[in-house]
Design a protein around this motif. Structure first.
Motif, PDB file in Angstrom:
ATOM      1  N   ARG A  17      -7.565 -14.646  -5.343  1.00 42.74           N
ATOM      2  CA  ARG A  17      -8.776 -14.947  -6.329  1.00 42.74           C
ATOM      3  C   ARG A  17      -9.363 -13.511  -6.612  1.00 42.74           C
ATOM      4  O   ARG A  17      -9.584 -12.946  -7.417  1.00 42.74           O
ATOM      5  CB  ARG A  17      -9.988 -15.928  -5.894  1.00 42.74           C
ATOM      6  N   SER A  18      -9.648 -13.101  -5.657  1.00 35.62           N
ATOM      7  CA  SER A  18      -9.975 -11.293  -5.638  1.00 35.62           C
ATOM      8  C   SER A  18      -8.880 -10.188  -5.411  1.00 35.62           C
ATOM      9  O   SER A  18      -8.464 -10.279  -4.079  1.00 35.62           O
ATOM     10  CB  SER A  18     -11.151 -11.908  -5.128  1.00 35.62           C
ATOM     11  N   LEU A  19      -9.295  -9.279  -6.435  1.00 38.64           N
ATOM     12  CA  LEU A  19      -8.719  -7.532  -5.487  1.00 38.64           C
ATOM     13  C   LEU A  19      -9.398  -7.030  -5.562  1.00 38.64           C
ATOM     14  O   LEU A  19     -10.283  -6.361  -6.871  1.00 38.64           O
ATOM     15  CB  LEU A  19      -7.061  -8.353  -6.146  1.00 38.64           C
ATOM     16  N   ALA A  20      -9.398  -5.884  -4.615  1.00 38.36           N
ATOM     17  CA  ALA A  20     -10.243  -4.635  -4.690  1.00 38.36           C
ATOM     18  C   ALA A  20      -9.776  -3.195  -5.062  1.00 38.36           C
ATOM     19  O   ALA A  20      -8.358  -2.947  -4.460  1.00 38.36           O
ATOM     20  CB  ALA A  20     -11.183  -4.544  -3.464  1.00 38.36           C
ATOM     21  N   LEU A  21      -8.602  -2.748  -6.171  1.00 37.96           N
ATOM     22  CA  LEU A  21      -8.282  -1.344  -6.228  1.00 37.96           C
ATOM     23  C   LEU A  21      -8.945  -0.168  -6.482  1.00 37.96           C
ATOM     24  O   LEU A  21      -9.019   0.513  -7.237  1.00 37.96           O
ATOM     25  CB  LEU A  21      -6.926  -1.163  -6.766  1.00 37.96           C
ATOM     26  N   THR A  22     -10.065  -0.644  -5.815  1.00 41.19           N
ATOM     27  CA  THR A  22     -10.828   0.622  -6.238  1.00 41.19           C
ATOM     28  C   THR A  22     -11.004   2.621  -5.254  1.00 41.19           C
ATOM     29  O   THR A  22     -10.780   2.419  -3.915  1.00 41.19           O
ATOM     30  CB  THR A  22     -12.718   0.525  -5.533  1.00 41.19           C
ATOM     31  N   ALA A  23     -10.916   3.488  -6.506  1.00 41.42           N
ATOM     32  CA  ALA A  23     -10.559   4.707  -6.279  1.00 41.42           C
ATOM     33  C   ALA A  23      -9.226   5.148  -5.326  1.00 41.42           C
ATOM     34  O   ALA A  23      -9.308   5.130  -3.636  1.00 41.42           O
ATOM     35  CB  ALA A  23     -12.269   5.812  -4.885  1.00 41.42           C
ATOM     36  N   ARG A  24      -8.534   4.343  -5.801  1.00 40.93           N
ATOM     37  CA  ARG A  24      -6.780   4.110  -4.904  1.00 40.93           C
ATOM     38  C   ARG A  24      -6.132   5.813  -5.780  1.00 40.93           C
ATOM     39  O   ARG A  24      -4.822   5.578  -5.705  1.00 40.93           O
ATOM     40  CB  ARG A  24      -6.325   3.431  -5.634  1.00 40.93           C
ATOM     41  N   GLY A  25      -6.646   6.420  -7.129  1.00 44.40           N
ATOM     42  CA  GLY A  25      -6.199   7.144  -7.584  1.00 44.40           C
ATOM     43  C   GLY A  25      -5.099   7.269  -8.022  1.00 44.40           C
ATOM     44  O   GLY A  25      -4.317   8.278  -8.717  1.00 44.40           O
ATOM     45  N   LEU A  26      -5.012   5.923  -9.075  1.00 47.63           N
ATOM     46  CA  LEU A  26      -4.200   5.573  -9.438  1.00 47.63           C
ATOM     47  C   LEU A  26      -3.785   5.849 -10.968  1.00 47.63           C
ATOM     48  O   LEU A  26      -5.648   6.391 -11.408  1.00 47.63           O
ATOM     49  CB  LEU A  26      -4.869   4.093  -9.823  1.00 47.63           C
ATOM     50  N   ARG A  27      -3.134   6.326 -11.282  1.00 50.05           N
ATOM     51  CA  ARG A  27      -2.926   6.739 -12.792  1.00 50.05           C
ATOM     52  C   ARG A  27      -2.243   5.429 -13.717  1.00 50.05           C
ATOM     53  O   ARG A  27      -1.553   5.657 -14.749  1.00 50.05           O
ATOM     54  CB  ARG A  27      -1.824   7.602 -12.907  1.00 50.05           C
ATOM     55  N   HIS A  28      -1.345   4.761 -13.313  1.00 57.12           N
ATOM     56  CA  HIS A  28      -0.506   3.351 -13.555  1.00 57.12           C
ATOM     57  C   HIS A  28      -0.739   2.169 -12.930  1.00 57.12           C
ATOM     58  O   HIS A  28      -1.357   2.038 -11.600  1.00 57.12           O
ATOM     59  CB  HIS A  28       0.432   4.000 -13.807  1.00 57.12           C
ATOM     60  N   LEU A  29      -0.724   1.006 -13.057  1.00 61.09           N
ATOM     61  CA  LEU A  29      -0.490  -0.453 -12.576  1.00 61.09           C
ATOM     62  C   LEU A  29       0.793  -1.241 -12.198  1.00 61.09           C
ATOM     63  O   LEU A  29       1.373  -0.850 -13.189  1.00 61.09           O
ATOM     64  CB  LEU A  29      -1.429  -1.005 -13.019  1.00 61.09           C
ATOM     65  N   PRO A  30       1.110  -1.159 -11.519  1.00 60.45           N
ATOM     66  CA  PRO A  30       2.676  -2.086 -11.102  1.00 60.45           C
ATOM     67  C   PRO A  30       2.709  -3.262 -11.926  1.00 60.45           C
ATOM     68  O   PRO A  30       1.419  -4.349 -12.244  1.00 60.45           O
ATOM     69  CB  PRO A  30       2.663  -1.903  -9.047  1.00 60.45           C
ATOM     70  N   ARG A  31       3.488  -3.747 -12.591  1.00 55.63           N
ATOM     71  CA  ARG A  31       3.810  -4.931 -13.205  1.00 55.63           C
ATOM     72  C   ARG A  31       3.892  -5.819 -12.782  1.00 55.63           C
ATOM     73  O   ARG A  31       3.331  -7.410 -13.228  1.00 55.63           O
ATOM     74  CB  ARG A  31       5.439  -5.090 -13.839  1.00 55.63           C
ATOM     75  N   SER A  32       4.008  -5.734 -11.147  1.00 55.83           N
ATOM     76  CA  SER A  32       3.428  -7.292 -10.547  1.00 55.83           C
ATOM     77  C   SER A  32       2.737  -7.791 -10.269  1.00 55.83           C
ATOM     78  O   SER A  32       2.082  -8.845 -10.240  1.00 55.83           O
ATOM     79  CB  SER A  32       4.407  -6.974  -9.014  1.00 55.83           C
ATOM     80  N   LEU A  33       1.372  -6.648 -10.823  1.00 54.69           N
ATOM     81  CA  LEU A  33       0.082  -7.321 -10.758  1.00 54.69           C
ATOM     82  C   LEU A  33      -0.143  -8.512 -11.799  1.00 54.69           C
ATOM     83  O   LEU A  33      -0.812  -9.637 -11.786  1.00 54.69           O
ATOM     84  CB  LEU A  33      -0.630  -6.167 -11.457  1.00 54.69           C
ATOM     85  N   GLY A  34       1.024  -8.642 -12.534  1.00 55.74           N
ATOM     86  CA  GLY A  34       0.471 -10.519 -13.716  1.00 55.74           C
ATOM     87  C   GLY A  34       1.130 -11.353 -13.088  1.00 55.74           C
ATOM     88  O   GLY A  34       1.290 -12.078 -12.956  1.00 55.74           O
ATOM     89  N   ASN A  35       1.552 -11.256 -11.769  1.00 60.53           N
ATOM     90  CA  ASN A  35       2.171 -12.669 -10.756  1.00 60.53           C
ATOM     91  C   ASN A  35       0.792 -13.327 -10.386  1.00 60.53           C
ATOM     92  O   ASN A  35       1.283 -14.097  -9.794  1.00 60.53           O
ATOM     93  CB  ASN A  35       3.318 -11.458  -9.638  1.00 60.53           C
ATOM     94  N   MET A  36      -0.624 -12.068 -10.030  1.00 56.78           N
ATOM     95  CA  MET A  36      -1.020 -12.984  -9.446  1.00 56.78           C
ATOM     96  C   MET A  36      -1.924 -13.813 -10.583  1.00 56.78           C
ATOM     97  O   MET A  36      -2.863 -13.185 -10.976  1.00 56.78           O
ATOM     98  CB  MET A  36      -1.812 -11.746  -8.887  1.00 56.78           C
ATOM     99  N   LYS A  37      -1.587 -14.852 -10.435  1.00 54.19           N
ATOM    100  CA  LYS A  37      -2.690 -15.577 -12.063  1.00 54.19           C
ATOM    101  C   LYS A  37      -3.599 -16.352 -11.581  1.00 54.19           C
ATOM    102  O   LYS A  37      -4.360 -16.730 -12.740  1.00 54.19           O
ATOM    103  CB  LYS A  37      -1.014 -17.120 -12.556  1.00 54.19           C
TER     104      LYS A  37
END
Length: 347
Positions: A17-37
């Motif tokens: 239910r909760s996910l933190a990707l804070t301060a990871r230097g991300l420039r894009h997000l993986p498409r698999s994020l959409g699977n975490m419905k």
């Protein structure tokens, strides 16, 4: 790295239910994020994101999304599909525009934080977010706010400090649930009379503007905090003045006669006015004399009275007396003794 974190979260179970990707230097997000419905909370702040993957539209249960301190130049349109979203943080980006299409969705949004961006304009379609309770737009480039913003019936908190706002719409009177209004460090010269209709307003901050005098009904507000330092407020300094002869226009004389007749319940005049919308519109702009109480149409004589508000609320340290506008219908009323009103000196 982000992909590995997502895979780890997915292995923990599809009900994450909760996910933190804070301060990871991300420039894009993986498409698999959409699977975490099942996600309800997602923090992506302090990265270098400029866009979101289309697959994020599938996160229909997401309630809190933090995209603060990234590199977005506009509000991502994918957000309109997040039907459960209640809190959206987009502070500290480079946003210059908001597509009106965003407001086709987000019907459950309660909080919108767009602080520290480069917005110069708000789409009037913002009124579609009818459940909004808090809107924060500090440190942008706004010169005005659309009157449609004032139709958000549930809005309790509005923050607009450090912009370039010149004036507020009279429609602000419709924000009947507003409790906190922050307008500090703008370019406002005059507050609308409609502000005095906000009976639930408790905190008003107008520090650092160009305000000289407050509207007539200011005393009716039950404020708990008022901040107005760094404004050129009128001071209680007596000056000599040349009084002009009271010469009223025919329009003014007629209006005052009609107001008197209406006070005396002239039934024939009431009936005639009901059939004349133009006359109704003209007469709706009436004022009330602070001395005699009579109604008049034009602002015949603008005065000021000074009110000590320190005993009633928390105020700016250097505020002794608050200058509040008072209107008089004639010099006869101005010369009446004991009213405590001062004429406004024109430099």
């Amino acid at each position: 790295m982000a992909e590995r974190l997502l895979l780890r979260a997915l292995r923990a179970g599809p009900a994450t239910r909760s996910l933190a990707l804070t301060a990871r230097g991300l420039r894009h997000l993986p498409r698999s994020l959409g699977n975490m419905k099942a996600l309800e909370g997602l923090s992506l702040r302090n990265n270098h994101l400029r866009r979101l993957p289309q697959e994020m539209e599938a996160l229909s249960r997401l309630k809190v999304l933090n995209l603060g301190n990234n590199d977005f130049e506009e509000v991502p349109e994918q957000l309109k599909y997040l039907v459960s979203l209640q809190k959206l943080h987009l502070f500290g980006n480079k946003i210059t525009r908001i597509s009106p299409l965003i407001f086709d969705g987000l019907q459950n949004l309660v909080l919108l934080n767009l602080n520290n961006n480069q917005l110069s304009h708000l789409p009037p379609e913002i009124h579609r977010l009818e459940h909004l309770e808090c809107v924060s737009l500090d440190n942008n480039k706004l010169k005005n706010i659309p009157k449609e913003l004032c139709f958000l019936q549930k809005l309790c908190e509005l923050r607009l400090s450090h912009n370039s706002i010149l004036a507020l719409p009279e429609e602000i009177k419709y924000l009947t649930k507003l409790k906190i209004l922050i307008l500090s460090r703008n370019k406002i010269e005059e507050l609308p009379d409609g502000l005095c209709k906000l009976k639930r307003l408790k905190v008003l901050d107008v520090a650092g503007n160009n305000i000289q005098i407050f509207p007539t009904g200011m005393e009716e507000l039950e404020l708990e905090e008022l901040y107005c330092e760094d404004n050129p407020l009128l001071e209680r300094i007596p000056v000599s003045a040349v009084q002009e002869e009271d010469i009223l226009t025919l329009k003014e004389l007629t209006a005052r006669f009609i107001f008197t007749q209406l006070e005396n319940e002239n039934i024939y005049l009431h009936r005639a006015l009901k059939k004349n919308s133009q006359a109704q519109n003209i007469l709706s702009h009436k004022h009330k004399c602070a001395q005699c109480g009579c109604a008049f149409l034009g602002m015949w004589l603008e005065c000021v009275h000074f009110v000590d508000v320190k005993q009633r609320m928390k105020t700016s340290r250097n505020l002794d007396l608050l200058p509040i506008r008072a209107l008089l219908c004639s010099y006869k009323c101005f010369n009446h003794r004991g009213h405590g009103l001062f004429g406004i000196a024109v430099p």
